[in-house]
Enzyme design. Structure first.
Site, mmCIF file in Angstrom:
data_model
loop_
_atom_site.group_PDB
_atom_site.id
_atom_site.type_symbol
_atom_site.label_atom_id
_atom_site.label_comp_id
_atom_site.label_asym_id
_atom_site.label_seq_id
_atom_site.Cartn_x
_atom_site.Cartn_y
_atom_site.Cartn_z
ATOM 1 N N VAL A 56 0.693 -1.102 -0.226
ATOM 2 C CA VAL A 56 -0.160 -0.228 -0.323
ATOM 3 C C VAL A 56 0.935 1.408 0.244
ATOM 4 O O VAL A 56 2.175 1.366 0.501
ATOM 5 C CB VAL A 56 -1.628 0.440 1.232
ATOM 6 C CG1 VAL A 56 -2.226 1.460 0.654
ATOM 7 C CG2 VAL A 56 -1.400 -1.296 1.316
ATOM 8 N N CYS A 57 1.258 2.105 -1.014
ATOM 9 C CA CYS A 57 1.175 3.128 -0.931
ATOM 10 C C CYS A 57 3.161 3.612 -0.933
ATOM 11 O O CYS A 57 3.354 2.550 -2.400
ATOM 12 C CB CYS A 57 0.865 4.300 0.347
ATOM 13 S SG CYS A 57 1.676 5.880 0.223
#
Length: 301
Positions: free
Chosen positions: A105-106
């Site tokens: 994520v990210c």
């Protein structure tokens, strides 16, 4: 039992962790066999939001069906952030090489890059660090402005709330989009799967509402879309009259229950045809008497 292992990095964003974790936790509450594990290189991990979280230093034994997720962290730039030792990076690479799935994520995509998992693959990350990710890993293809990208069991997402979309997609792949839609409904989030390609399943795309009667009827259609479902039966499932159901269903989804059922049938038939099934066989498999109706509906889409 499927293990979901979250690898925590100092200054991680809480929602990068909590969003995907809530998806798999809710799946476990619904009876699907998930075990969530939190590992780190220190027992207490500081977060960007100031609330420390605790993790184990010991990795569990991983099977190919297990998932490892790297949440993102506060990263105005990727350089000199997200510290992880060689052993953690090696474990990621070994798990993938053994047939496992890894996700980020990210800014967590940078960890996958350091582990060598982005080379020759498509990936994405938060728009604020996309350019830097591309510079750091020139052998990767950074796909911009996508919620998530899947490439050979390496799944990367854009950041923050898109971790929920990523997790819903992984649940849908394993258990079907109806299960993912049920989880999204429980979490009161927009059920979507629009990653890097056409993944907007009809089961999810038309669940972006909060009307309980319509959801109950959709649950029935999702489970039995290959069967003949008279409007009277659907109305009984929703506890309303046929006229009321038609009105409520149209208001919530923009279509009739029959049209929704046809969408599910065509979507499933397209999948079968794409895997080598003849049009005639696919039509019968999804509940049509012959291929004529399937061809007609496919020509409209």
């Amino acid at each position: 039992m499927l293990q979901v292992v979250f690898l925590l990095v100092p200054q991680l964003h809480l929602l990068d962790l909590a969003g995907p974790a809530q998806v798999f936790y809710t799946a476990a509450e619904f009876g699907y066999d998930y075990r969530l594990v939190y590992v780190a290189e220190q027992e207490e991990v500081p977060t960007a939001q100031g609330l420390p979280v605790r993790a184990t230093l010991n990795w569990p034994d991983l099977a190919p069906g297990d998932l490892v997720v790297v949440p993102g962290w506060r990263a105005p730039s990727l350089a000199r952030t997200g510290p992880l030792g060689a052993d953690s990076l090696r474990r990621l690479a070994v798990h993938h090489a053994a047939g496992g799935t890894v996700a980020s994520v990210c800014a967590g995509a940078d960890v996958l890059g350091r582990a060598g998992l982005l080379d020759g693959r498509r990936c994405t990350t938060h728009h604020g660090v996309q350019n830097e990710l591309a510079r750091r890993y020139p052998r990767a293809t950074v796909v911009r402005d996508m919620l998530y990208v899947v490439d050979d069991r390496v799944v990367t997402s854009a950041g923050i709330a898109s971790g929920i979309d990523l997790a819903l997609h992984l649940v849908a792949v394993r258990h079907g989009p109806a299960v993912a839609a049920r989880i999204a409904r429980a979490m009161v989030v927009y059920a979507r799967r629009n990653g890097d390609e056409q993944q907007a399943s009809a089961m999810l795309w038309h669940r972006a509402h909060l009307h309980d009667v319509v959801h109950r009827v959709q649950d029935l259609i999702d489970a039995r879309f290959t069967e003949r479902l008279p409007l009277s039966r659907l109305a009984a499932a929703g506890g309303v009259s046929q006229r009321t159901l038609t009105r409520l269903f149209g208001r919530a989804t923009g279509m009739t229950p029959l049209r929704y059922q046809h969408l599910l049938r065509v979507e499933r038939a397209e999948h079968l045809i794409g895997h080598g099934t003849t049009v005639e066989s696919a039509a019968r498999a999804v509940g049509f008497e012959d291929a004529r109706m399937l061809r007609r509906l496919r020509s409209r889409s």
